[in-house]
Design a protein around this motif. Sequence first.
Motif, PDB file in Angstrom:
ATOM      1  N   THR A   6      71.587   8.785 -12.044  1.00 29.58           N
ATOM      2  CA  THR A   6      72.028   9.996 -11.204  1.00 29.58           C
ATOM      3  C   THR A   6      71.403  10.218 -10.386  1.00 29.58           C
ATOM      4  OG1 THR A   6      72.005  12.306 -11.525  1.00 29.58           O
ATOM      5  CG2 THR A   6      70.813  11.874 -12.061  1.00 29.58           C
ATOM      6  N   THR A  31      76.851   6.969 -17.745  1.00 30.05           N
ATOM      7  CA  THR A  31      78.033   8.537 -16.579  1.00 30.05           C
ATOM      8  C   THR A  31      77.103   8.569 -15.478  1.00 30.05           C
ATOM      9  OG1 THR A  31      78.483  10.390 -18.986  1.00 30.05           O
ATOM     10  CG2 THR A  31      78.395  10.545 -16.266  1.00 30.05           C
ATOM     11  N   LEU A  33      76.656  10.123 -11.449  1.00 31.98           N
ATOM     12  CA  LEU A  33      77.099  11.749 -11.218  1.00 31.98           C
ATOM     13  C   LEU A  33      75.429  11.381 -10.356  1.00 31.98           C
ATOM     14  CD1 LEU A  33      77.809  13.940 -14.009  1.00 31.98           C
ATOM     15  CD2 LEU A  33      79.107  13.468 -11.916  1.00 31.98           C
ATOM     16  N   HIS A  36      73.088  17.164  -7.740  1.00 34.47           N
ATOM     17  CA  HIS A  36      74.230  18.532  -7.974  1.00 34.47           C
ATOM     18  C   HIS A  36      75.588  18.013  -8.364  1.00 34.47           C
ATOM     19  CE1 HIS A  36      76.284  15.616  -4.636  1.00 34.47           C
ATOM     20  NE2 HIS A  36      77.720  16.292  -4.946  1.00 34.47           N
ATOM     21  N   GLU A  37      75.909  17.206  -9.706  1.00 35.74           N
ATOM     22  CA  GLU A  37      77.038  17.229 -10.200  1.00 35.74           C
ATOM     23  C   GLU A  37      76.711  17.450 -11.564  1.00 35.74           C
ATOM     24  OE1 GLU A  37      80.469  15.413  -9.138  1.00 35.74           O
ATOM     25  OE2 GLU A  37      79.885  15.380  -7.138  1.00 35.74           O
ATOM     26  N   VAL A  38      75.429  16.906 -11.856  1.00 39.47           N
ATOM     27  CA  VAL A  38      74.996  16.986 -13.105  1.00 39.47           C
ATOM     28  C   VAL A  38      74.748  18.593 -13.572  1.00 39.47           C
ATOM     29  CG1 VAL A  38      72.859  16.109 -14.466  1.00 39.47           C
ATOM     30  CG2 VAL A  38      73.099  14.810 -12.864  1.00 39.47           C
ATOM     31  N   GLU A  39      75.742  18.641 -14.717  1.00 39.15           N
ATOM     32  CA  GLU A  39      75.318  20.376 -15.358  1.00 39.15           C
ATOM     33  C   GLU A  39      74.858  20.601 -16.819  1.00 39.15           C
ATOM     34  OE1 GLU A  39      79.637  21.288 -16.281  1.00 39.15           O
ATOM     35  OE2 GLU A  39      80.290  21.141 -14.063  1.00 39.15           O
ATOM     36  N   GLU A  40      74.779  19.298 -17.347  1.00 44.32           N
ATOM     37  CA  GLU A  40      73.166  19.312 -18.034  1.00 44.32           C
ATOM     38  C   GLU A  40      72.875  18.184 -18.793  1.00 44.32           C
ATOM     39  OE1 GLU A  40      73.673  18.064 -21.607  1.00 44.32           O
ATOM     40  OE2 GLU A  40      76.110  17.143 -20.994  1.00 44.32           O
TER      41      GLU A  40
END
Length: 167
Positions: A6, A31, A33, A36-40
């Motif tokens: 990230t 992954t 990302l 600002h798009e990392v949810e968890e």
Amino acid sequence: MKILITYSSKTGNTKRLAEGIYNNIQLSDVTLLPIHEVEEVESYESILVGYWVDKGGPNEEAAKFMEGIKGKKVGLFATLGAYPDSQHGWDSLLKGEALVKEENEVVGKYICQGAVDEKLIEVFRKFAPGNPHAITEAKLKRYEIAKQHPNKVEMESIAILFRERLV
């Protein structure tokens, strides 16, 4: 091993470096990302975090994200307009490491140059001689060099560093 790469990127330098890591790391279950798009982050064993250097350390978005990481293997990568082997470059990496090292295992860190935002250079042109950010011929040369980074060799090198330390 589930890995998150990230990053926070203002001018695209750190994003390009993150993409280079992703494309060259040669590990599965990775992954990519923007922060600002990392949810968890709980489902990841390892997190590679990229930031652009602002005021001698990670930019605000990245710093806040890094402070929330707990119990992970963490790799850091950063971009800045200064030479990466300068004291400023090293101190910028150490400030990033300080945000994560107490609660995590730091597996590696890397910093490289990246192009300086032209708008920022225009601001620097307005500073009086003697100001630490005032434009000089040496700085203009460094800014031209910085436009060539991150490059393919840097992207491959950092991917190898992280791959070796995560397997």
